[in-house]
Scaffold this motif. Structure first.
Motif, mmCIF file in Angstrom:
data_model
loop_
_atom_site.group_PDB
_atom_site.id
_atom_site.type_symbol
_atom_site.label_atom_id
_atom_site.label_comp_id
_atom_site.label_asym_id
_atom_site.label_seq_id
_atom_site.Cartn_x
_atom_site.Cartn_y
_atom_site.Cartn_z
ATOM 1 N N ALA A 264 -10.582 -15.230 12.167
ATOM 2 C CA ALA A 264 -11.337 -14.150 11.541
ATOM 3 C C ALA A 264 -10.434 -12.926 11.383
ATOM 4 C CB ALA A 264 -12.540 -13.797 12.399
ATOM 5 N N PRO A 265 -10.491 -12.259 10.228
ATOM 6 C CA PRO A 265 -9.631 -11.086 10.040
ATOM 7 C C PRO A 265 -10.033 -9.951 10.978
ATOM 8 C CG PRO A 265 -11.151 -11.321 8.207
ATOM 9 C CD PRO A 265 -11.317 -12.532 9.076
ATOM 10 N N LYS A 266 -9.016 -9.286 11.495
ATOM 11 C CA LYS A 266 -9.274 -8.166 12.407
ATOM 12 C C LYS A 266 -9.715 -6.955 11.606
ATOM 13 C CE LYS A 266 -5.750 -9.615 15.680
ATOM 14 N NZ LYS A 266 -4.498 -9.260 16.338
ATOM 15 N N PRO A 267 -10.635 -6.186 12.135
ATOM 16 C CA PRO A 267 -11.031 -4.970 11.413
ATOM 17 C C PRO A 267 -9.921 -3.927 11.451
ATOM 18 C CG PRO A 267 -12.142 -5.106 13.529
ATOM 19 C CD PRO A 267 -11.395 -6.400 13.352
ATOM 20 N N SER A 268 -9.942 -3.051 10.480
ATOM 21 C CA SER A 268 -8.937 -1.990 10.411
ATOM 22 C C SER A 268 -9.164 -0.987 11.531
ATOM 23 C CB SER A 268 -9.035 -1.274 9.072
ATOM 24 O OG SER A 268 -8.777 -2.156 8.028
ATOM 25 N N PRO A 269 -8.105 -0.291 11.945
ATOM 26 C CA PRO A 269 -8.289 0.763 12.935
ATOM 27 C C PRO A 269 -9.140 1.900 12.366
ATOM 28 C CG PRO A 269 -5.951 0.500 12.368
ATOM 29 C CD PRO A 269 -6.718 -0.504 11.591
ATOM 30 N N GLY A 270 -9.690 2.698 13.237
ATOM 31 C CA GLY A 270 -10.589 3.763 12.819
ATOM 32 C C GLY A 270 -9.931 4.837 11.958
ATOM 33 N N TRP A 271 -8.647 5.006 12.071
ATOM 34 C CA TRP A 271 -7.952 6.044 11.309
ATOM 35 C C TRP A 271 -7.568 5.565 9.916
ATOM 36 C CZ3 TRP A 271 -3.221 4.380 9.773
ATOM 37 C CH2 TRP A 271 -2.630 3.359 10.505
ATOM 38 N N PRO B 53 -9.980 7.037 6.747
ATOM 39 C CA PRO B 53 -9.781 8.467 6.476
ATOM 40 C C PRO B 53 -8.380 8.789 5.959
ATOM 41 C CG PRO B 53 -10.839 8.190 8.599
ATOM 42 C CD PRO B 53 -10.447 6.827 8.119
ATOM 43 N N THR B 54 -7.359 8.118 6.479
ATOM 44 C CA THR B 54 -5.996 8.344 6.004
ATOM 45 C C THR B 54 -5.857 7.899 4.553
ATOM 46 O OG1 THR B 54 -5.176 8.009 8.239
ATOM 47 C CG2 THR B 54 -3.575 7.838 6.451
ATOM 48 N N MET B 55 -6.440 6.762 4.228
ATOM 49 C CA MET B 55 -6.377 6.221 2.875
ATOM 50 C C MET B 55 -7.017 7.187 1.873
ATOM 51 S SD MET B 55 -8.264 2.675 1.785
ATOM 52 C CE MET B 55 -9.840 3.254 2.363
ATOM 53 N N LEU C 186 -0.525 6.287 -4.833
ATOM 54 C CA LEU C 186 -0.236 4.854 -4.810
ATOM 55 C C LEU C 186 -0.237 4.312 -3.390
ATOM 56 C CD1 LEU C 186 0.357 2.917 -7.138
ATOM 57 C CD2 LEU C 186 2.752 3.126 -6.580
ATOM 58 N N VAL C 187 0.306 5.082 -2.458
ATOM 59 C CA VAL C 187 0.270 4.663 -1.053
ATOM 60 C C VAL C 187 -1.172 4.533 -0.587
ATOM 61 C CG1 VAL C 187 0.827 5.373 1.305
ATOM 62 C CG2 VAL C 187 2.538 5.592 -0.482
ATOM 63 N N GLY C 188 -2.022 5.483 -0.959
ATOM 64 C CA GLY C 188 -3.441 5.397 -0.601
ATOM 65 C C GLY C 188 -4.112 4.186 -1.220
ATOM 66 N N PHE C 189 -3.808 3.904 -2.479
ATOM 67 C CA PHE C 189 -4.411 2.740 -3.131
ATOM 68 C C PHE C 189 -3.904 1.435 -2.520
ATOM 69 C CE2 PHE C 189 -5.335 5.575 -6.830
ATOM 70 C CZ PHE C 189 -6.711 5.433 -6.767
ATOM 71 N N PHE C 190 -2.624 1.375 -2.145
ATOM 72 C CA PHE C 190 -2.120 0.161 -1.495
ATOM 73 C C PHE C 190 -2.750 -0.029 -0.122
ATOM 74 C CE2 PHE C 190 1.883 0.151 -4.234
ATOM 75 C CZ PHE C 190 1.394 -0.877 -5.023
ATOM 76 N N MET C 191 -3.131 1.062 0.513
ATOM 77 C CA MET C 191 -3.810 0.934 1.799
ATOM 78 C C MET C 191 -5.177 0.285 1.645
ATOM 79 S SD MET C 191 -2.864 4.449 3.814
ATOM 80 C CE MET C 191 -3.723 4.004 5.314
ATOM 81 N N THR C 192 -5.787 0.427 0.459
ATOM 82 C CA THR C 192 -7.099 -0.211 0.254
ATOM 83 C C THR C 192 -6.983 -1.727 0.266
ATOM 84 O OG1 THR C 192 -6.892 -0.201 -2.160
ATOM 85 C CG2 THR C 192 -7.952 1.705 -1.146
ATOM 86 N N LEU C 193 -5.815 -2.263 -0.020
ATOM 87 C CA LEU C 193 -5.644 -3.722 -0.021
ATOM 88 C C LEU C 193 -5.703 -4.310 1.382
ATOM 89 C CD1 LEU C 193 -2.764 -4.016 -2.631
ATOM 90 C CD2 LEU C 193 -5.197 -4.401 -2.989
ATOM 91 N N ARG C 194 -5.354 -3.536 2.386
ATOM 92 C CA ARG C 194 -5.362 -4.026 3.761
ATOM 93 C C ARG C 194 -6.586 -3.582 4.552
ATOM 94 N NH1 ARG C 194 -1.501 -7.337 5.764
ATOM 95 N NH2 ARG C 194 -1.606 -6.157 7.665
#
Length: 84
Positions: A23-30, A33-35, A74-82
């Motif tokens: 099962a995929p691990k959930p993203s950290p809490g930060w 908001p960083t994205m 772009l860095v923020g949008f790439f963060m949406t992929l993970r």
């Protein structure tokens, strides 16, 4: 016609455990908001660059401010992929 040999069944269950994905691990809490913050900062940077005709946020960079703003977005949008 001769019958082919039957395969032996795996008794330890390791084959079935390897076949099921973890099962995929959930993203950290930060992460979220960083994205979102990076996407907003990039957008504000691009808008400020357009409104001031390249003299702000950094006057010496000129139109490179646009590239920096788009890069931050772009860095923020790439963060949406993970994000999970």
């Amino acid at each position: 016609m001769p019958e082919s040999r039957k395969r032996k069944k795996d008794t330890d269950g390791s084959a079935t455990a390897a076949a099921t994905p973890a099962a995929p691990k959930p993203s950290p809490g930060w992460w979220a908001p960083t994205m979102v913050t990076l996407m907003i900062i990039g957008l504000v940077s691009v808008v400020v660059t357009y409104l001031t005709q390249g003299s702000l946020p950094v006057a010496n960079l000129g139109n490179w401010n646009l590239a920096i703003g788009f890069g931050v977005m772009l860095v923020g949008f790439f963060m949406t992929l993970r994000w999970r």
